[in-house]
Design an enzyme around this catalytic site. Structure first.
Site, mmCIF file in Angstrom:
data_model
loop_
_atom_site.group_PDB
_atom_site.id
_atom_site.type_symbol
_atom_site.label_atom_id
_atom_site.label_comp_id
_atom_site.label_asym_id
_atom_site.label_seq_id
_atom_site.Cartn_x
_atom_site.Cartn_y
_atom_site.Cartn_z
ATOM 1 N N VAL A 27 79.578 -26.972 -9.282
ATOM 2 C CA VAL A 27 80.620 -26.295 -8.521
ATOM 3 C C VAL A 27 80.041 -25.962 -7.149
ATOM 4 O O VAL A 27 78.894 -25.516 -7.050
ATOM 5 C CB VAL A 27 81.087 -25.006 -9.243
ATOM 6 C CG1 VAL A 27 82.123 -24.267 -8.417
ATOM 7 C CG2 VAL A 27 81.650 -25.347 -10.621
ATOM 8 N N ASP A 54 71.836 -14.734 -16.533
ATOM 9 C CA ASP A 54 71.927 -13.574 -17.432
ATOM 10 C C ASP A 54 73.038 -13.789 -18.461
ATOM 11 O O ASP A 54 72.881 -13.472 -19.640
ATOM 12 C CB ASP A 54 72.206 -12.307 -16.629
ATOM 13 C CG ASP A 54 71.221 -12.112 -15.496
ATOM 14 O OD1 ASP A 54 70.017 -12.359 -15.701
ATOM 15 O OD2 ASP A 54 71.647 -11.732 -14.386
#
Length: 298
Positions: free
Chosen positions: A210, A219
């Site tokens: 992207v 995370d």
């Protein structure tokens, strides 16, 4: 003990946005795990913003919090999750915490995201590397480095899949049961590749790129992989597919929403914060559109 899995997550925290514990706790809870969180820092925003304000948890304060859990007999955990650590000393403290928690539960599953850098650049002190390599990684059941971090930990480079397998095997040799390269540059101009291995089998999955820089995705990846490992009873292929499906849906929705607001130009940090709340249903029931393929090990 309760049959509900319990996670202790020691990571950073931001008031606004989604990195560290803010990126990990909500998905873990949505997927049915209890989470106790210790915040290593409390910042206004992540460090990609222009002005950062906040405080850092000192090692003695972390020790005090852990001691409170022990004294109240609420220090039984099925899983332990760590991300960003700011110093070698704080990382050594975490290594000791793991050992202590395993006295209470020898079956504790430790998921370590060895946050050190990306794209060839360190964003922690260089002195943190030997602590990860020698003290922390051997304690990990699941390790989720990106390519740069995996190369740092092993001293090896990966230029192709064979090189990636050698890096993964080197990490297995340090004692890690499951190694997950959360992102590598081994794909093409349109795709990255993630690879997961548990010694018995190894899978790769292509991740569409992207055109934006996201913070907190590592995370989120580690938290999702922890949750789906538990929910699939350590089915490596399905865990990787569920993790990537969730992550990609959230990233795409976040990017599309940002582009609706700002159709052209570089997207500012405040528009590219991960849309976790808006994608609660995706977190609960990800739709697998990209399947993992097996890599044959020698």
């Amino acid at each position: 003990m309760s049959s509900t899995p319990r996670v202790l997550s020691i990571q950073s925290h931001v008031v606004h946005g989604y990195v560290g514990n803010k990126s990990a706790v909500f998905p873990l809870q949505v997927l049915g795990l209890e989470v106790d969180a210790i915040n290593t820092v409390q910042f206004s925003t992540h460090t990609g913003y222009k002005d950062i304000k906040g405080t850092i948890l000192q090692n003695e304060d972390m020790e005090e919090l852990i001691n409170g859990l022990v004294l109240n007999d609420v220090d039984y955990y099925t899983h332990f999750l760590t991300g960003y650590s700011r110093s070698p000393e704080s990382l050594k403290k975490i290594a000791q915490i793991i050992k202590n928690l395993r006295v209470k539960n020898p079956d504790l599953v430790y998921v370590c995201d060895p946050v050190m850098g990306d794209n060839g650049k360190l964003y922690v002190p260089e002195s943190i590397l030997p602590v990860y390599r020698d003290d922390v990684v051997p304690l990990a059941d699941i390790l989720t480095p990106n390519q740069f971090e995996a190369e740092l930990l092993t001293g090896l480079t990966m230029k192709d899949l064979d090189g990636a397998v050698k890096v993964i095997q080197a990490l297995h040799n340090k004692g890690v049961k499951t190694v997950v390269l959360s992102s590598t540059d081994l794909g093409d101009e349109n795709n990255m590749i993630a690879i997961a291995s548990n010694k018995d089998c190894c899978y790769q999955v292509q991740i569409p790129k992207v055109d934006a820089t996201f913070t907190g995705t590592g995370d989120l990846f580690a938290a999702l992989f922890l949750a789906w490992s538990y929910r699939t009873k350590n089915n490596l292929k399905l865990t990787l597919e569920q993790t990537i499906a969730t992550l990609q849906a959230i990233v795409k929705d976040t990017y599309d929403n940002a582009r609706r607001i700002q159709p052209t130009g570089k997207i500012p940090p405040k528009l590219i914060e991960l849309r976790l709340i808006q994608n609660k249903q995706i977190i609960e029931e990800p739709k697998i559109n990209i399947t993992a393929t097996e890599i044959k090990l020698n």
